[in-house]
Design a protein around this motif. Structure first.
Motif, PDB file in Angstrom:
ATOM      1  N   UNK A 290     -12.894  12.457   3.478  1.00  0.00           N
ATOM      2  CA  UNK A 290     -11.521  12.695   3.057  1.00  0.00           C
ATOM      3  C   UNK A 290     -11.334  12.319   1.596  1.00  0.00           C
ATOM      4  N   UNK A 291     -10.265  12.846   1.029  1.00  0.00           N
ATOM      5  CA  UNK A 291      -9.907  12.519  -0.343  1.00  0.00           C
ATOM      6  C   UNK A 291      -8.391  12.429  -0.426  1.00  0.00           C
ATOM      7  N   UNK A 292      -7.929  11.729  -1.445  1.00  0.00           N
ATOM      8  CA  UNK A 292      -6.501  11.603  -1.699  1.00  0.00           C
ATOM      9  C   UNK A 292      -6.243  12.174  -3.084  1.00  0.00           C
ATOM     10  N   UNK A 293      -5.109  12.861  -3.249  1.00  0.00           N
ATOM     11  CA  UNK A 293      -4.781  13.414  -4.552  1.00  0.00           C
ATOM     12  C   UNK A 293      -3.821  12.483  -5.266  1.00  0.00           C
TER      13      UNK A 293
ATOM     14  N   UNK B 295      -2.909  14.812  -9.546  1.00  0.00           N
ATOM     15  CA  UNK B 295      -3.727  16.011  -9.659  1.00  0.00           C
ATOM     16  C   UNK B 295      -5.223  15.781  -9.566  1.00  0.00           C
ATOM     17  N   UNK B 296      -5.653  14.540  -9.377  1.00  0.00           N
ATOM     18  CA  UNK B 296      -7.079  14.209  -9.290  1.00  0.00           C
ATOM     19  C   UNK B 296      -7.443  13.888  -7.847  1.00  0.00           C
ATOM     20  N   UNK B 297      -8.514  14.499  -7.344  1.00  0.00           N
ATOM     21  CA  UNK B 297      -8.990  14.204  -5.993  1.00  0.00           C
ATOM     22  C   UNK B 297      -9.892  12.977  -6.046  1.00  0.00           C
ATOM     23  N   UNK B 298      -9.546  11.977  -5.227  1.00  0.00           N
ATOM     24  CA  UNK B 298     -10.290  10.717  -5.196  1.00  0.00           C
ATOM     25  C   UNK B 298     -10.840  10.532  -3.793  1.00  0.00           C
ATOM     26  N   UNK B 299     -12.160  10.313  -3.655  1.00  0.00           N
ATOM     27  CA  UNK B 299     -12.733  10.107  -2.314  1.00  0.00           C
ATOM     28  C   UNK B 299     -12.123   8.879  -1.654  1.00  0.00           C
ATOM     29  N   UNK B 300     -11.912   8.983  -0.339  1.00  0.00           N
ATOM     30  CA  UNK B 300     -11.229   7.907   0.386  1.00  0.00           C
ATOM     31  C   UNK B 300     -11.983   7.551   1.662  1.00  0.00           C
ATOM     32  N   UNK B 301     -11.949   6.264   1.971  1.00  0.00           N
ATOM     33  CA  UNK B 301     -12.594   5.729   3.172  1.00  0.00           C
ATOM     34  C   UNK B 301     -11.624   4.748   3.833  1.00  0.00           C
TER      35      UNK B 301
ATOM     36  N   UNK C  17     -13.563   6.490  -9.531  1.00  0.00           N
ATOM     37  CA  UNK C  17     -12.460   6.039  -8.685  1.00  0.00           C
ATOM     38  C   UNK C  17     -12.780   6.298  -7.223  1.00  0.00           C
ATOM     39  N   UNK C  18     -12.267   5.422  -6.371  1.00  0.00           N
ATOM     40  CA  UNK C  18     -12.370   5.588  -4.924  1.00  0.00           C
ATOM     41  C   UNK C  18     -11.146   4.929  -4.306  1.00  0.00           C
ATOM     42  N   UNK C  19     -10.860   5.283  -3.062  1.00  0.00           N
ATOM     43  CA  UNK C  19      -9.678   4.754  -2.388  1.00  0.00           C
ATOM     44  C   UNK C  19     -10.041   4.208  -1.016  1.00  0.00           C
ATOM     45  N   UNK C  20      -9.367   3.137  -0.641  1.00  0.00           N
ATOM     46  CA  UNK C  20      -9.467   2.573   0.708  1.00  0.00           C
ATOM     47  C   UNK C  20      -8.147   2.837   1.418  1.00  0.00           C
ATOM     48  N   UNK C  21      -8.199   3.557   2.536  1.00  0.00           N
ATOM     49  CA  UNK C  21      -7.005   3.807   3.340  1.00  0.00           C
ATOM     50  C   UNK C  21      -6.681   2.532   4.117  1.00  0.00           C
ATOM     51  N   UNK C  22      -5.429   2.097   4.047  1.00  0.00           N
ATOM     52  CA  UNK C  22      -5.003   0.856   4.690  1.00  0.00           C
ATOM     53  C   UNK C  22      -3.809   1.112   5.598  1.00  0.00           C
ATOM     54  N   UNK C  23      -3.569   0.194   6.531  1.00  0.00           N
ATOM     55  CA  UNK C  23      -2.409   0.302   7.421  1.00  0.00           C
ATOM     56  C   UNK C  23      -1.117   0.017   6.674  1.00  0.00           C
ATOM     57  N   UNK C  24      -1.177  -0.944   5.755  1.00  0.00           N
ATOM     58  CA  UNK C  24       0.037  -1.394   5.091  1.00  0.00           C
ATOM     59  C   UNK C  24      -0.320  -2.066   3.770  1.00  0.00           C
ATOM     60  N   UNK C  25       0.546  -1.914   2.790  1.00  0.00           N
ATOM     61  CA  UNK C  25       0.432  -2.663   1.544  1.00  0.00           C
ATOM     62  C   UNK C  25       1.610  -3.619   1.532  1.00  0.00           C
ATOM     63  N   UNK C  26       1.305  -4.904   1.664  1.00  0.00           N
ATOM     64  CA  UNK C  26       2.353  -5.911   1.831  1.00  0.00           C
ATOM     65  C   UNK C  26       3.019  -6.294   0.519  1.00  0.00           C
ATOM     66  N   UNK C  27       2.356  -6.083  -0.596  1.00  0.00           N
ATOM     67  CA  UNK C  27       2.937  -6.435  -1.877  1.00  0.00           C
ATOM     68  C   UNK C  27       1.861  -6.903  -2.836  1.00  0.00           C
TER      69      UNK C  27
END
Length: 98
Positions: A5-8, A11-17, A48-58
């Protein structure tokens, strides 16, 4: 969040896990079905890369203390800090998890 998966972002596609997957845990079903995903985007050496999380608390400034042995061997953990009530909290190293 299916593998590959990736997140935009701007306008940039960033791979996500999924963070759960990076930690060796089961991925929540709602992460795989939801079109709106919360993610932490990190950059290292121009990539760049992204980590999918349940919640961002702050966001909070903390003092990071290094881990002693044998905890130093835990992959993906950057250190430890204490929150306002004195509880210890492990701090993850997103670059190592990706």
């Amino acid at each position: 969040v299916p593998r590959g998966s990736a997140i935009e972002v701007n306008g940039e596609l960033i791979p996500m896990r999924p963070l759960a997957e990076a930690l060796g845990r089961p991925v929540a079903a709602r992460l795989t079905d939801d079109l709106r995903v919360r993610a932490l985007v990190v950059e290292s050496r121009g990539k760049k890369a992204a980590l999918a999380v349940d919640e961002i608390a702050g966001v909070q400034e903390v003092v990071v203390k290094p881990l002693g042995m044998p905890l130093r061997r835990i992959e993906g953990v950057a250190g430890i800090t204490r929150v306002g009530d004195g509880r210890p909290v492990f701090l993850l190293d997103p670059q190592k998890l990706l």
